[in-house]
Every structure is written in structure tokens, then in C-alpha cells.
Design a protein around this motif. Structure first.
Motif, mmCIF file in Angstrom:
data_model
loop_
_atom_site.group_PDB
_atom_site.id
_atom_site.type_symbol
_atom_site.label_atom_id
_atom_site.label_comp_id
_atom_site.label_asym_id
_atom_site.label_seq_id
_atom_site.Cartn_x
_atom_site.Cartn_y
_atom_site.Cartn_z
ATOM 1 N N SER A 63 0.837 -1.206 0.000
ATOM 2 C CA SER A 63 0.000 0.000 0.000
ATOM 3 C C SER A 63 0.868 1.250 0.000
ATOM 4 O O SER A 63 0.577 2.233 -0.687
ATOM 5 C CB SER A 63 -0.926 0.005 1.223
ATOM 6 O OG SER A 63 -1.828 -1.068 1.164
ATOM 7 N N ALA A 64 1.956 1.216 0.781
ATOM 8 C CA ALA A 64 2.891 2.350 0.804
ATOM 9 C C ALA A 64 3.556 2.511 -0.556
ATOM 10 O O ALA A 64 3.781 3.635 -1.030
ATOM 11 C CB ALA A 64 3.946 2.127 1.884
ATOM 12 N N LEU A 65 3.851 1.389 -1.215
ATOM 13 C CA LEU A 65 4.456 1.441 -2.536
ATOM 14 C C LEU A 65 3.503 2.071 -3.543
ATOM 15 O O LEU A 65 3.905 2.897 -4.372
ATOM 16 C CB LEU A 65 4.833 0.027 -2.993
ATOM 17 C CG LEU A 65 5.495 -0.095 -4.368
ATOM 18 C CD1 LEU A 65 6.833 0.630 -4.370
ATOM 19 C CD2 LEU A 65 5.684 -1.561 -4.733
ATOM 20 N N LEU A 66 2.221 1.703 -3.469
ATOM 21 C CA LEU A 66 1.232 2.272 -4.377
ATOM 22 C C LEU A 66 1.061 3.764 -4.140
ATOM 23 O O LEU A 66 0.912 4.545 -5.086
ATOM 24 C CB LEU A 66 -0.116 1.551 -4.201
ATOM 25 C CG LEU A 66 -1.271 2.083 -5.056
ATOM 26 C CD1 LEU A 66 -0.931 1.963 -6.538
ATOM 27 C CD2 LEU A 66 -2.555 1.337 -4.754
ATOM 28 N N ALA A 67 1.091 4.164 -2.860
ATOM 29 C CA ALA A 67 0.954 5.583 -2.541
ATOM 30 C C ALA A 67 2.137 6.381 -3.088
ATOM 31 O O ALA A 67 2.012 7.559 -3.430
ATOM 32 C CB ALA A 67 0.850 5.776 -1.027
ATOM 33 N N THR A 68 3.288 5.749 -3.186
ATOM 34 C CA THR A 68 4.482 6.413 -3.697
ATOM 35 C C THR A 68 4.500 6.458 -5.217
ATOM 36 O O THR A 68 4.802 7.489 -5.819
ATOM 37 C CB THR A 68 5.753 5.683 -3.206
ATOM 38 O OG1 THR A 68 5.726 5.638 -1.786
ATOM 39 C CG2 THR A 68 7.000 6.408 -3.677
ATOM 40 N N ALA A 70 2.325 4.502 -8.637
ATOM 41 C CA ALA A 70 1.445 3.515 -9.252
ATOM 42 C C ALA A 70 2.245 2.625 -10.206
ATOM 43 O O ALA A 70 1.972 1.430 -10.335
ATOM 44 C CB ALA A 70 0.313 4.211 -10.000
ATOM 45 N N LEU A 71 3.251 3.218 -10.878
ATOM 46 C CA LEU A 71 4.084 2.452 -11.802
ATOM 47 C C LEU A 71 4.860 1.376 -11.054
ATOM 48 O O LEU A 71 4.969 0.237 -11.518
ATOM 49 C CB LEU A 71 5.046 3.383 -12.540
ATOM 50 C CG LEU A 71 6.070 2.708 -13.472
ATOM 51 C CD1 LEU A 71 5.349 1.923 -14.567
ATOM 52 C CD2 LEU A 71 7.021 3.739 -14.070
ATOM 53 N N ALA A 72 5.402 1.737 -9.889
ATOM 54 C CA ALA A 72 6.158 0.772 -9.095
ATOM 55 C C ALA A 72 5.257 -0.384 -8.664
ATOM 56 O O ALA A 72 5.682 -1.547 -8.661
ATOM 57 C CB ALA A 72 6.761 1.458 -7.874
ATOM 58 N N PHE A 73 4.013 -0.072 -8.322
ATOM 59 C CA PHE A 73 3.075 -1.116 -7.926
ATOM 60 C C PHE A 73 2.796 -2.057 -9.094
ATOM 61 O O PHE A 73 2.726 -3.280 -8.928
ATOM 62 C CB PHE A 73 1.770 -0.490 -7.432
ATOM 63 C CG PHE A 73 0.776 -1.497 -6.902
ATOM 64 C CD1 PHE A 73 0.939 -2.044 -5.648
ATOM 65 C CD2 PHE A 73 -0.310 -1.884 -7.668
ATOM 66 C CE1 PHE A 73 0.024 -2.971 -5.155
ATOM 67 C CE2 PHE A 73 -1.220 -2.809 -7.187
ATOM 68 C CZ PHE A 73 -1.058 -3.354 -5.924
ATOM 69 N N GLU A 74 2.656 -1.499 -10.299
ATOM 70 C CA GLU A 74 2.425 -2.324 -11.484
ATOM 71 C C GLU A 74 3.625 -3.213 -11.771
ATOM 72 O O GLU A 74 3.478 -4.367 -12.177
ATOM 73 C CB GLU A 74 2.129 -1.433 -12.695
ATOM 74 C CG GLU A 74 0.739 -0.828 -12.687
ATOM 75 C CD GLU A 74 -0.351 -1.880 -12.722
ATOM 76 O OE1 GLU A 74 -0.280 -2.787 -13.574
ATOM 77 O OE2 GLU A 74 -1.264 -1.820 -11.881
ATOM 78 N N ILE A 75 4.823 -2.673 -11.551
ATOM 79 C CA ILE A 75 6.042 -3.472 -11.754
ATOM 80 C C ILE A 75 6.056 -4.658 -10.789
ATOM 81 O O ILE A 75 6.380 -5.788 -11.177
ATOM 82 C CB ILE A 75 7.301 -2.598 -11.550
ATOM 83 C CG1 ILE A 75 7.408 -1.571 -12.693
ATOM 84 C CG2 ILE A 75 8.556 -3.468 -11.494
ATOM 85 C CD1 ILE A 75 8.525 -0.568 -12.499
ATOM 86 N N VAL A 76 5.688 -4.401 -9.532
ATOM 87 C CA VAL A 76 5.613 -5.475 -8.534
ATOM 88 C C VAL A 76 4.576 -6.512 -8.953
ATOM 89 O O VAL A 76 4.782 -7.726 -8.821
ATOM 90 C CB VAL A 76 5.272 -4.902 -7.142
ATOM 91 C CG1 VAL A 76 4.932 -6.028 -6.164
ATOM 92 C CG2 VAL A 76 6.430 -4.084 -6.606
ATOM 93 N N LYS A 77 3.465 -6.026 -9.510
ATOM 94 C CA LYS A 77 2.401 -6.927 -9.945
ATOM 95 C C LYS A 77 2.881 -7.845 -11.059
ATOM 96 O O LYS A 77 2.662 -9.056 -11.051
ATOM 97 C CB LYS A 77 1.204 -6.114 -10.421
ATOM 98 C CG LYS A 77 -0.057 -6.349 -9.605
ATOM 99 C CD LYS A 77 -1.197 -5.540 -10.144
ATOM 100 C CE LYS A 77 -2.451 -6.384 -10.023
ATOM 101 N NZ LYS A 77 -3.662 -5.647 -10.385
ATOM 102 N N TYR A 78 3.544 -7.259 -12.044
ATOM 103 C CA TYR A 78 4.052 -8.069 -13.154
ATOM 104 C C TYR A 78 5.157 -9.007 -12.679
ATOM 105 O O TYR A 78 5.272 -10.141 -13.157
ATOM 106 C CB TYR A 78 4.565 -7.173 -14.278
ATOM 107 C CG TYR A 78 3.469 -6.688 -15.194
ATOM 108 C CD1 TYR A 78 2.826 -7.575 -16.058
ATOM 109 C CD2 TYR A 78 3.067 -5.353 -15.201
ATOM 110 C CE1 TYR A 78 1.817 -7.142 -16.893
ATOM 111 C CE2 TYR A 78 2.048 -4.918 -16.034
ATOM 112 C CZ TYR A 78 1.428 -5.815 -16.884
ATOM 113 O OH TYR A 78 0.421 -5.393 -17.705
ATOM 114 N N ALA A 79 5.967 -8.544 -11.757
ATOM 115 C CA ALA A 79 7.002 -9.408 -11.182
ATOM 116 C C ALA A 79 6.346 -10.592 -10.469
ATOM 117 O O ALA A 79 6.848 -11.721 -10.516
ATOM 118 C CB ALA A 79 7.880 -8.620 -10.217
ATOM 119 N N GLY A 80 5.211 -10.324 -9.830
ATOM 120 C CA GLY A 80 4.467 -11.382 -9.162
ATOM 121 C C GLY A 80 3.941 -12.409 -10.145
ATOM 122 O O GLY A 80 3.947 -13.617 -9.877
#
Length: 208
Positions: A63-68, A70-80
Motif C-alpha cells: 500500500s505504501a508502494l502504491l501511494a508512492t 502507481a508504476l512501481a506497484f504495477e512493476i511489482v504486480k508483473y514481477a508477481g
């Protein structure tokens, strides 16, 4: 909040994963067989509490990553997605042996709870799984990300408690069935691998 379709898919995937004999399943069965239902229930509750800990860590961290960003959150999602597909291939092609319930000395329910809890929270593979798995069902456009994480985490923990409780109650019968059908281990990896790969590919295609 989480849509009914996403919620249904999530519950089915989680139940599919929990239905396959894994470390948590075998530990619960071993404790229930050696120490009785109360000890088995305490072990399952400890494992579920450990899952709750991992859920909270993933919730606040992502959640903290998304708040910082949105692109980083998407990268984490694709990495997942990539990680889930990797786990799927690894499990599918890995040579599996027979499954057996390990022997265990009888211990008190409180000690069984602590053992289940620490076994779960100190497993780095469990932490990585939560970081890769939960974000695949989070959609920021559907509302509060923290609320979505909290809902999915609560469902996971509730299902974990339900499944391990059933295992503890039916430990004798389930343990006996596993002993009579040890070759199920040969298909365990293929079943889990199929679930991981199907989930990863579905999400990868869905996000394009």
C-alpha cells in the motif's frame, strides 16, 4: 471494493492450493495424530496467525508502494505474475515422491500454536508468495487498496483456519488415507503447478 468475480476466483484458487497436502497440512495432521484434536487445532491456528502476519506486512508494504508510485506497484504486480509462472513450472516438472505424515512427539496445544506460528512467519517462501499472490487481486480503481488487502487477507486466514480445523478433526481418517495413497505425491506438483501457471497466465493476459 473487490468485485464478486474477483472474489470468487480468489476463494477458488486459495481453496485449490490448500486442498493439496503441503507443509502446513502435514504439520497439522502430525500434531493432531500425536497430540489429539486440540493440539491439531492449535497448530492450525498458529499457522493461520502466521499467515495473518504475512498479510499485514504485504498490505502495509505494498500500500505504501502504491501511494508512492502507481508504476512501481504495477512493476511489482508483473514481477508477481512472472514469479507465479516460475513456481508453476518448477512444481509441474519437479520430481515428486510419496507423501507421508511425519511422526511427531506429543506436545501441549500452546507449544503447538507457537511452533505453527513461528514455522509460518520464518518461512521466506511464504513471504514471497504473499507479495506475489495478493497484488494480483488488487485493483486500485475499485476503492481503498488497504481495504481490499484487508478483505483478501481476512478471507485467506479464515479459509486457513477452516481447512486446518477440518484436518485436525479428521486427522486419523485423513492420515490413514494418505498412508494408503502415498503416490498422490507424484501428482501433487503437477496440480499445484497447473494452478500457479494458469493464474499467472490469466492475470498476465488480463492486464494487457
Amino acid at each position: 471494493m473487490v468485485s464478486l468475480g474477483v472474489l470468487t476466483t480468489y476463494i477458488l484458487v486459495v481453496l485449490g492450493l490448500m486442498a493439496i497436502p503441503g507443509p502446513a497440512t502435514l504439520l497439522t495432521l502430525a500434531r493432531a495424530i500425536s497430540g489429539g484434536r486440540r493440539t491439531g487445532l492449535a497448530t492450525g491456528l498458529g499457522i493461520a496467525t502466521g499467515d495473518l502476519f504475512h498479510t499485514m506486512m504485504a498490505t502495509f508494504g505494498l500500500s505504501a508502494l502504491l501511494a508512492t508510485s502507481a508504476l512501481a506497484f504495477e512493476i511489482v504486480k508483473y514481477a508477481g505474475v512472472i514469479y507465479l509462472i516460475y513456481l508453476g513450472f518448477k512444481a509441474f516438472f519437479e520430481k515428486s515422491g510419496s507423501i507421508d505424515v511425519p511422526t511427531a512427539q506429543a506436545i501441549t496445544p500452546m507449544r503447538a500454536f507457537r511452533q505453527g506460528f513461528f514455522t509460518e512467519i520464518l518461512n521466506p517462501k511464504t513471504a514471497l508468495f504473499f507479495l506475489a499472490f495478493l497484488p494480483q487481486f488488487i485493483h486500485p480503481e475499485s476503492g481503498s487498496v488497504i481495504a481490499q488487502f484487508a478483505l483478501l487477507g481476512a478471507i485467506f486466514v479464515a479459509l486457513s483456519i477452516g481447512v486446518t480445523s477440518l484436518l485436525a478433526i479428521g486427522a486419523g481418517s485423513i492420515g490413514g488415507w494418505l498412508r494408503r495413497n502415498r503416490t498422490i505425491g507424484r501428482w501433487q506438483g503437477k496440480f499445484i503447478g497447473t494452478i500457479y501457471m494458469a493464474l499467472g497466465l490469466r492475470l498476465a493476459l488480463q492486464q494487457q
